[in-house]
Design a protein around this motif. Structure first.
Motif, PDB file in Angstrom:
ATOM      1  N   ARG A   1       0.847  -1.198   0.000  1.00  0.00           N
ATOM      2  CA  ARG A   1       0.000   0.000   0.000  1.00  0.00           C
ATOM      3  C   ARG A   1       0.881   1.246   0.000  1.00  0.00           C
ATOM      4  O   ARG A   1       2.027   1.215   0.478  1.00  0.00           O
ATOM      5  CB  ARG A   1      -0.915   0.021   1.229  1.00  0.00           C
ATOM      6  N   TYR A   2       0.321   2.314  -0.516  1.00  0.00           N
ATOM      7  CA  TYR A   2       1.043   3.580  -0.562  1.00  0.00           C
ATOM      8  C   TYR A   2       0.150   4.701  -0.027  1.00  0.00           C
ATOM      9  O   TYR A   2      -1.073   4.643  -0.152  1.00  0.00           O
ATOM     10  CB  TYR A   2       1.490   3.900  -1.992  1.00  0.00           C
ATOM     11  N   VAL A   3       0.794   5.694   0.559  1.00  0.00           N
ATOM     12  CA  VAL A   3       0.100   6.892   1.022  1.00  0.00           C
ATOM     13  C   VAL A   3       0.237   7.961  -0.050  1.00  0.00           C
ATOM     14  O   VAL A   3       1.347   8.258  -0.509  1.00  0.00           O
ATOM     15  CB  VAL A   3       0.692   7.394   2.354  1.00  0.00           C
ATOM     16  N   VAL A   4      -0.889   8.530  -0.448  1.00  0.00           N
ATOM     17  CA  VAL A   4      -0.908   9.630  -1.410  1.00  0.00           C
ATOM     18  C   VAL A   4      -1.537  10.831  -0.699  1.00  0.00           C
ATOM     19  O   VAL A   4      -2.634  10.727  -0.153  1.00  0.00           O
ATOM     20  CB  VAL A   4      -1.723   9.271  -2.665  1.00  0.00           C
TER      21      VAL A   4
ATOM     22  N   LEU B   1      -5.550  12.980   2.452  1.00  0.00           N
ATOM     23  CA  LEU B   1      -4.678  11.800   2.500  1.00  0.00           C
ATOM     24  C   LEU B   1      -5.449  10.545   2.137  1.00  0.00           C
ATOM     25  O   LEU B   1      -6.559  10.322   2.627  1.00  0.00           O
ATOM     26  CB  LEU B   1      -4.057  11.669   3.887  1.00  0.00           C
ATOM     27  N   ARG B   2      -4.848   9.715   1.278  1.00  0.00           N
ATOM     28  CA  ARG B   2      -5.455   8.449   0.875  1.00  0.00           C
ATOM     29  C   ARG B   2      -4.421   7.331   0.980  1.00  0.00           C
ATOM     30  O   ARG B   2      -3.240   7.554   0.743  1.00  0.00           O
ATOM     31  CB  ARG B   2      -5.960   8.504  -0.566  1.00  0.00           C
ATOM     32  N   VAL B   3      -4.885   6.153   1.323  1.00  0.00           N
ATOM     33  CA  VAL B   3      -4.050   4.951   1.278  1.00  0.00           C
ATOM     34  C   VAL B   3      -4.581   4.095   0.131  1.00  0.00           C
ATOM     35  O   VAL B   3      -5.763   3.730   0.115  1.00  0.00           O
ATOM     36  CB  VAL B   3      -4.096   4.180   2.605  1.00  0.00           C
ATOM     37  N   VAL B   4      -3.705   3.801  -0.820  1.00  0.00           N
ATOM     38  CA  VAL B   4      -4.137   3.086  -2.017  1.00  0.00           C
ATOM     39  C   VAL B   4      -3.309   1.815  -2.188  1.00  0.00           C
ATOM     40  O   VAL B   4      -2.147   1.759  -1.768  1.00  0.00           O
ATOM     41  CB  VAL B   4      -4.015   3.967  -3.272  1.00  0.00           C
ATOM     42  N   PRO B   5      -3.873   0.769  -2.808  1.00  0.00           N
ATOM     43  CA  PRO B   5      -3.104  -0.455  -3.051  1.00  0.00           C
ATOM     44  C   PRO B   5      -2.042  -0.220  -4.113  1.00  0.00           C
ATOM     45  O   PRO B   5      -2.121   0.736  -4.906  1.00  0.00           O
ATOM     46  CB  PRO B   5      -4.170  -1.439  -3.537  1.00  0.00           C
ATOM     47  N   ALA B   6      -1.056  -1.085  -4.132  1.00  0.00           N
ATOM     48  CA  ALA B   6       0.069  -0.918  -5.053  1.00  0.00           C
ATOM     49  C   ALA B   6      -0.380  -0.838  -6.502  1.00  0.00           C
ATOM     50  O   ALA B   6       0.173  -0.061  -7.294  1.00  0.00           O
ATOM     51  CB  ALA B   6       1.062  -2.059  -4.861  1.00  0.00           C
ATOM     52  N   ASP B   7      -1.392  -1.624  -6.863  1.00  0.00           N
ATOM     53  CA  ASP B   7      -1.819  -1.622  -8.265  1.00  0.00           C
ATOM     54  C   ASP B   7      -2.642  -0.391  -8.644  1.00  0.00           C
ATOM     55  O   ASP B   7      -2.997  -0.218  -9.810  1.00  0.00           O
ATOM     56  CB  ASP B   7      -2.598  -2.892  -8.600  1.00  0.00           C
TER      57      ASP B   7
ATOM     58  N   VAL C   1      -1.671   2.860  -7.324  1.00  0.00           N
ATOM     59  CA  VAL C   1      -0.954   4.069  -6.958  1.00  0.00           C
ATOM     60  C   VAL C   1      -0.637   4.931  -8.172  1.00  0.00           C
ATOM     61  O   VAL C   1      -0.717   6.173  -8.111  1.00  0.00           O
ATOM     62  CB  VAL C   1       0.331   3.730  -6.165  1.00  0.00           C
ATOM     63  N   ARG C   2      -0.325   4.328  -9.319  1.00  0.00           N
ATOM     64  CA  ARG C   2       0.007   5.129 -10.507  1.00  0.00           C
ATOM     65  C   ARG C   2      -1.201   5.947 -10.959  1.00  0.00           C
ATOM     66  O   ARG C   2      -1.079   7.121 -11.304  1.00  0.00           O
ATOM     67  CB  ARG C   2       0.510   4.230 -11.627  1.00  0.00           C
ATOM     68  N   ASP C   3      -2.369   5.333 -10.941  1.00  0.00           N
ATOM     69  CA  ASP C   3      -3.576   6.068 -11.314  1.00  0.00           C
ATOM     70  C   ASP C   3      -3.896   7.154 -10.304  1.00  0.00           C
ATOM     71  O   ASP C   3      -4.407   8.227 -10.653  1.00  0.00           O
ATOM     72  CB  ASP C   3      -4.763   5.112 -11.431  1.00  0.00           C
ATOM     73  N   ALA C   4      -3.599   6.897  -9.023  1.00  0.00           N
ATOM     74  CA  ALA C   4      -3.884   7.880  -7.986  1.00  0.00           C
ATOM     75  C   ALA C   4      -3.029   9.131  -8.155  1.00  0.00           C
ATOM     76  O   ALA C   4      -3.482  10.255  -7.885  1.00  0.00           O
ATOM     77  CB  ALA C   4      -3.656   7.279  -6.601  1.00  0.00           C
ATOM     78  N   VAL C   5      -1.796   8.954  -8.600  1.00  0.00           N
ATOM     79  CA  VAL C   5      -0.917  10.103  -8.817  1.00  0.00           C
ATOM     80  C   VAL C   5      -1.340  10.856 -10.066  1.00  0.00           C
ATOM     81  O   VAL C   5      -1.375  12.094 -10.083  1.00  0.00           O
ATOM     82  CB  VAL C   5       0.551   9.654  -8.928  1.00  0.00           C
ATOM     83  N   GLY C   6      -1.688  10.124 -11.122  1.00  0.00           N
ATOM     84  CA  GLY C   6      -2.128  10.756 -12.350  1.00  0.00           C
ATOM     85  C   GLY C   6      -0.970  11.341 -13.132  1.00  0.00           C
ATOM     86  O   GLY C   6       0.192  11.279 -12.719  1.00  0.00           O
ATOM     87  N   PRO C   7      -1.271  11.948 -14.271  1.00  0.00           N
ATOM     88  CA  PRO C   7      -0.204  12.468 -15.140  1.00  0.00           C
ATOM     89  C   PRO C   7       0.403  13.778 -14.657  1.00  0.00           C
ATOM     90  O   PRO C   7       1.526  14.113 -15.000  1.00  0.00           O
ATOM     91  CB  PRO C   7      -0.927  12.679 -16.476  1.00  0.00           C
ATOM     92  N   ALA C   8      -0.349  14.555 -13.870  1.00  0.00           N
ATOM     93  CA  ALA C   8       0.159  15.860 -13.424  1.00  0.00           C
ATOM     94  C   ALA C   8       1.149  15.679 -12.281  1.00  0.00           C
ATOM     95  O   ALA C   8       0.901  14.932 -11.343  1.00  0.00           O
ATOM     96  CB  ALA C   8      -0.996  16.748 -12.979  1.00  0.00           C
ATOM     97  N   ALA C   9       2.271  16.380 -12.377  1.00  0.00           N
ATOM     98  CA  ALA C   9       3.286  16.291 -11.326  1.00  0.00           C
ATOM     99  C   ALA C   9       3.274  17.561 -10.492  1.00  0.00           C
ATOM    100  O   ALA C   9       2.909  18.630 -10.972  1.00  0.00           O
ATOM    101  CB  ALA C   9       4.667  16.087 -11.940  1.00  0.00           C
TER     102      ALA C   9
ATOM    103  N   ASP D   1       1.735  18.312  -7.345  1.00  0.00           N
ATOM    104  CA  ASP D   1       0.789  18.668  -6.289  1.00  0.00           C
ATOM    105  C   ASP D   1       0.499  17.533  -5.324  1.00  0.00           C
ATOM    106  O   ASP D   1      -0.178  17.735  -4.316  1.00  0.00           O
ATOM    107  CB  ASP D   1      -0.527  19.183  -6.884  1.00  0.00           C
ATOM    108  N   LEU D   2       1.001  16.316  -5.602  1.00  0.00           N
ATOM    109  CA  LEU D   2       0.779  15.172  -4.729  1.00  0.00           C
ATOM    110  C   LEU D   2       2.105  14.541  -4.337  1.00  0.00           C
ATOM    111  O   LEU D   2       3.075  14.575  -5.096  1.00  0.00           O
ATOM    112  CB  LEU D   2      -0.091  14.118  -5.425  1.00  0.00           C
ATOM    113  N   LEU D   3       2.130  13.959  -3.138  1.00  0.00           N
ATOM    114  CA  LEU D   3       3.282  13.194  -2.675  1.00  0.00           C
ATOM    115  C   LEU D   3       2.878  11.733  -2.516  1.00  0.00           C
ATOM    116  O   LEU D   3       1.740  11.438  -2.157  1.00  0.00           O
ATOM    117  CB  LEU D   3       3.774  13.729  -1.328  1.00  0.00           C
ATOM    118  N   VAL D   4       3.834  10.840  -2.758  1.00  0.00           N
ATOM    119  CA  VAL D   4       3.590   9.409  -2.604  1.00  0.00           C
ATOM    120  C   VAL D   4       4.674   8.819  -1.712  1.00  0.00           C
ATOM    121  O   VAL D   4       5.866   9.105  -1.880  1.00  0.00           O
ATOM    122  CB  VAL D   4       3.602   8.675  -3.961  1.00  0.00           C
ATOM    123  N   GLN D   5       4.241   8.006  -0.746  1.00  0.00           N
ATOM    124  CA  GLN D   5       5.155   7.330   0.169  1.00  0.00           C
ATOM    125  C   GLN D   5       4.698   5.892   0.367  1.00  0.00           C
ATOM    126  O   GLN D   5       3.491   5.601   0.294  1.00  0.00           O
ATOM    127  CB  GLN D   5       5.155   8.026   1.538  1.00  0.00           C
ATOM    128  N   PRO D   6       5.618   4.968   0.627  1.00  0.00           N
ATOM    129  CA  PRO D   6       5.184   3.624   1.022  1.00  0.00           C
ATOM    130  C   PRO D   6       4.455   3.687   2.350  1.00  0.00           C
ATOM    131  O   PRO D   6       4.794   4.507   3.212  1.00  0.00           O
ATOM    132  CB  PRO D   6       6.497   2.845   1.127  1.00  0.00           C
TER     133      PRO D   6
END
Length: 283
Positions: free
Chosen positions: A131-134, A145-151, A153-161, A163-168
């Motif tokens: 899981r990852y924290v976004v 804040l959201r916790v998302v599954p590994a599969d 996380v890429r969609d949760a971040v999206g194409p725009a860079a 404004d969001l942070l991602v952490q394990p």
């Protein structure tokens, strides 16, 4: 005729609702003690810019997330800088005061922080996790804040860079916070139950724990003010930085005994006097 006492505008939102905490109680207590040394008035952050001219300094305390009043906060900063009004904490902090970009900078510099990226193409730089924290860079109090599954996380971040942070998502043993006034350690608290993170009890840090916390205080470089270093005890036993709060850290004074609470008030009072004597302004 006795010398004039410093006039302090104390910024707080007494009506702010925080999960598991009553910010207003802390500010009512702290201002009741600071009045022994300062002529002091409480003020909502939305009113700060209009009232600055009547005061010698401003103390920013439990104002709630800046996101709730960004325009008013920007106007306050601009007005304070134009007047040269000292602001405590000084508005030069590099940590949460400026958003959470610092987590990326500290990660890149090899500091002991939860590894952080802000672009989908950099996800491979993070340790593998289920899981990852976004969370938003400008977030506070777990807003957004959201916790998302590994599969996912890429969609949760999206194409725009940017404004969001991602952490394990770290399976930590507990969280611990270290509280400093100026560069001096005051006390530490921890939450032994990870499911009740605001039920804090005193924590006696080891020399290694204090060395960990001091690295971030030294990195931030604030000579005056109140800072809180939030960390988690990782599965390997090491501490990792969760957050460095240098704008309006909640202090959890109700978790302290009378001796430690009195010592903290004494430290803050002395710090404010030093700050005012130094002539340090908000610029």
């Amino acid at each position: 005729m006795p010398p004039a006492r410093p006039r302090v505008l104390y910024l707080t939102d007494l009506a702010y609702q925080a999960r598991g905490r009553r910010y207003c109680d802390e500010d009512i207590f702290l201002t009741s003690r600071l009045r022994a040394d300062f002529d002091l008035a409480l003020c909502h952050p939305r009113d700060a810019a209009a009232l600055l001219d009547a005061f010698d300094a401003v103390v920013v305390r439990n104002t709630g997330p800046v996101l709730a009043h960004r325009d008013a906060y920007a106007a306050f900063r601009e007005r304070a800088a134009a007047r040269g009004t000292p602001v405590y904490n000084p508005l030069t902090g590099k940590a949460d005061m400026a958003g959470k970009q610092y987590l990326l900078e500290l990660t890149a510099a090899g500091y002991p922080v939860i590894p952080t990226v802000d672009r989908a193409e950099d996800l491979h730089l993070l340790p593998a996790a289920d899981r990852y924290v976004v969370k938003p860079k400008l977030g506070a109090d777990s807003l957004g804040l959201r916790v998302v599954p590994a599969d996912g996380v890429r969609d949760a971040v999206g194409p725009a860079a940017g404004d969001l942070l991602v952490q394990p998502c770290v399976d930590f043993a507990y969280e611990v916070s270290f509280y400093f006034v100026d560069q001096d350690f005051q006390y530490a608290l921890h939450a032994p139950d990870t499911g009740r993170r605001w039920e804090l009890v005193p924590y006696e840090p080891t020399p290694a724990d204090l060395g960990f916390a001091r690295r971030f205080i030294e990195w931030n470089g604030l000579d005056h003010g109140i800072q809180r270093v939030d960390a988690c005890r990782a599965p390997g036993g090491e501490l990792l930085l969760v957050e460095l709060e240098d704008l309006n850290p909640y202090l959890s004074l109700d978790a302290l005994d009378d001796r430690r609470r009195d010592a903290f008030v004494t430290a803050v009072t002395a710090s404010l006097h030093r700050f005012l004597r130094s002539g340090t302004a908000s610029r």
